[in-house]
Design an enzyme around this catalytic site. Structure first.
Site, PDB file in Angstrom:
ATOM      1  N   LYS A  52     -43.584 -30.671   4.883  1.00  0.00           N
ATOM      2  CA  LYS A  52     -45.009 -30.875   5.035  1.00  0.00           C
ATOM      3  C   LYS A  52     -45.043 -31.622   6.233  1.00  0.00           C
ATOM      4  O   LYS A  52     -45.626 -31.393   7.132  1.00  0.00           O
ATOM      5  CB  LYS A  52     -45.832 -31.344   3.940  1.00  0.00           C
ATOM      6  CG  LYS A  52     -46.069 -30.487   2.752  1.00  0.00           C
ATOM      7  CD  LYS A  52     -47.023 -30.856   1.421  1.00  0.00           C
ATOM      8  CE  LYS A  52     -46.760 -29.825   0.547  1.00  0.00           C
ATOM      9  NZ  LYS A  52     -47.543 -30.303  -0.651  1.00  0.00           N
ATOM     10  N   GLN A  96     -49.139 -35.310  -3.670  1.00  0.00           N
ATOM     11  CA  GLN A  96     -48.054 -34.617  -4.024  1.00  0.00           C
ATOM     12  C   GLN A  96     -48.170 -34.898  -5.630  1.00  0.00           C
ATOM     13  O   GLN A  96     -48.059 -35.914  -6.403  1.00  0.00           O
ATOM     14  CB  GLN A  96     -46.635 -34.817  -3.568  1.00  0.00           C
ATOM     15  CG  GLN A  96     -45.660 -33.968  -4.035  1.00  0.00           C
ATOM     16  CD  GLN A  96     -45.883 -32.363  -3.454  1.00  0.00           C
ATOM     17  OE1 GLN A  96     -46.525 -32.263  -2.218  1.00  0.00           O
ATOM     18  NE2 GLN A  96     -45.461 -31.328  -3.959  1.00  0.00           N
ATOM     19  N   ASP A 119     -55.802 -30.171   0.184  1.00  0.00           N
ATOM     20  CA  ASP A 119     -55.243 -29.285  -0.959  1.00  0.00           C
ATOM     21  C   ASP A 119     -56.320 -28.332  -1.579  1.00  0.00           C
ATOM     22  O   ASP A 119     -55.921 -27.396  -2.133  1.00  0.00           O
ATOM     23  CB  ASP A 119     -54.603 -29.972  -2.029  1.00  0.00           C
ATOM     24  CG  ASP A 119     -53.164 -30.329  -1.928  1.00  0.00           C
ATOM     25  OD1 ASP A 119     -52.615 -29.293  -1.515  1.00  0.00           O
ATOM     26  OD2 ASP A 119     -52.650 -31.108  -2.440  1.00  0.00           O
TER      27      ASP A 119
HETATM   28  N1  GUN Z   1     -47.176 -29.628  -6.110  1.00  0.00           N
HETATM   29  C1  GUN Z   1     -46.785 -28.360  -6.285  1.00  0.00           C
HETATM   30  N2  GUN Z   1     -47.718 -27.508  -5.403  1.00  0.00           N
HETATM   31  C2  GUN Z   1     -48.374 -28.595  -4.657  1.00  0.00           C
HETATM   32  C3  GUN Z   1     -49.390 -28.450  -4.041  1.00  0.00           C
HETATM   33  O1  GUN Z   1     -49.856 -27.382  -3.446  1.00  0.00           O
HETATM   34  N3  GUN Z   1     -50.026 -29.693  -3.570  1.00  0.00           N
HETATM   35  C4  GUN Z   1     -49.878 -30.673  -3.959  1.00  0.00           C
HETATM   36  N4  GUN Z   1     -50.425 -31.880  -3.743  1.00  0.00           N
HETATM   37  N5  GUN Z   1     -48.720 -31.033  -5.076  1.00  0.00           N
HETATM   38  C5  GUN Z   1     -48.069 -29.853  -5.315  1.00  0.00           C
END
Ligand code: GUN
Length: 281
Positions: A52, A96, A119
């Site tokens: 990211k 996350q 998100d």
């Molecule tokens: N863990 C797995 N997929 C995601 C996601 O799309 N966003 C976040 N914040 N954590 C994740």
């Protein structure tokens, strides 16, 4: 033989568009920024977070990765979010998941300012998606919609079947397909006569996390197959929720794993961060 939906190619196209838009915003004095919080040392999460950060850098979005130890208390994490909510240079905040067990994920997600919830996990932002006036689009479902759009695959009037009812994929994707006038069925572990439903689908989306679950006999001739699954097999290779080799000859379009939906998720996160910087200006 199906047309292979190239998620890497589409992702590059969209990221180039985002990059251009970021440059325009910078010329106006707006510098989009994303804060990514990771708690603990889950190796998969560390890879996602690093990717990211790298993706932000590539399109000119400033990113800050905040790595907190596994022992971080919920209170400490919430106060970190409060701090980021106040910061003008950070337009998006992402925590996350999964978080260590002693931290309540829901409380953490709902602490993020709704204008920074890139998100699109908060109650308010999910609700806005459901009623058809989204602030942000949930990243993985939005990635699926973008792939359909860029391959000119019509959704209106089509029978769409989603396998999986997760809060992150199945449920929000239901809203997005419905908003495009699809006739949408969501199937799950308690669904009876599953194959009868999947065989009726013009667009079949698999998001259940079971390797090669969708077999050729479950698929209608000429269906569009979207595979959101990412499963690690014993030999270390990745595979989707669809038995790709068997289904590819029956489908009209299909996403491979890897290289289908996967690359799109982070791309849509970048798009949301851009949106966040625009709504906060
Ligand atoms: N863990 C797995 N997929 C995601 C996601 O799309 N966003 C976040 N914040 N954590 C994740």
């Amino acid at each position: 033989m199906a047309i292979i939906i190239d998620g890497k190619k589409v992702s590059t196209e969209v990221r180039n568009e985002i990059k251009e838009e970021v440059e325009c915003l910078k010329a106006e004095g707006i510098n989009p920024g994303l804060a990514v919080i990771i708690v603990g040392d889950n190796p998969a999460s560390q890879v996602y977070v690093r990717n990211k950060g790298r993706a932000c850098e590539e399109v000119g979005i400033k990113s800050e990765i905040i790595a907190l130890p596994a022992e971080t208390t919920e209170e400490e994490l919430l106060s970190k979010i409060d701090e980021l909510n106040e910061r003008k240079d950070m337009n998006g905040i992402l925590v996350q998941l999964p978080l260590p067990k002693h931290i309540n994920e829901k409380s953490v997600i709902d602490r993020i300012s709704v204008e920074k919830d890139v998100d699109c996990f908060s109650n308010e932002n999910v609700g806005k998606v459901v009623i058809g006036s989204p602030r942000f689009l949930p990243c993985t479902p939005a990635g699926v919609m973008e792939l359909l759009k860029r391959y000119n695959i019509e959704v209106a009037g089509k029978n769409c079947c989603i396998l999986g009812r997760s809060n992150i994929v199945g449920k929000p994707l239901f809203s997005l397909l419905l908003a495009e006038n699809g006739t949408v069925t969501v199937c799950h572990s308690k669904t009876e006569n599953l194959s009868e439903i999947t065989k009726n689908a013009d667009i079949l989306v698999a998001a259940i996390g079971k390797p090669k679950f969708v077999t050729a006999d479950m698929v209608k001739d000429g269906a569009v197959i979207i595979d959101v699954g990412i499963n690690r097999m014993e030999n270390g290779k990745l595979c989707g929720d669809v038995d790709y080799d068997a289904v590819v000859d029956k489908a009209s379009y299909i996403t491979p794993v890897p290289g289908g939906c996967g690359p799109m998720t982070i791309t849509m996160l970048l798009k949301n961060t851009l949106t966040a910087s625009k709504i906060q200006k």
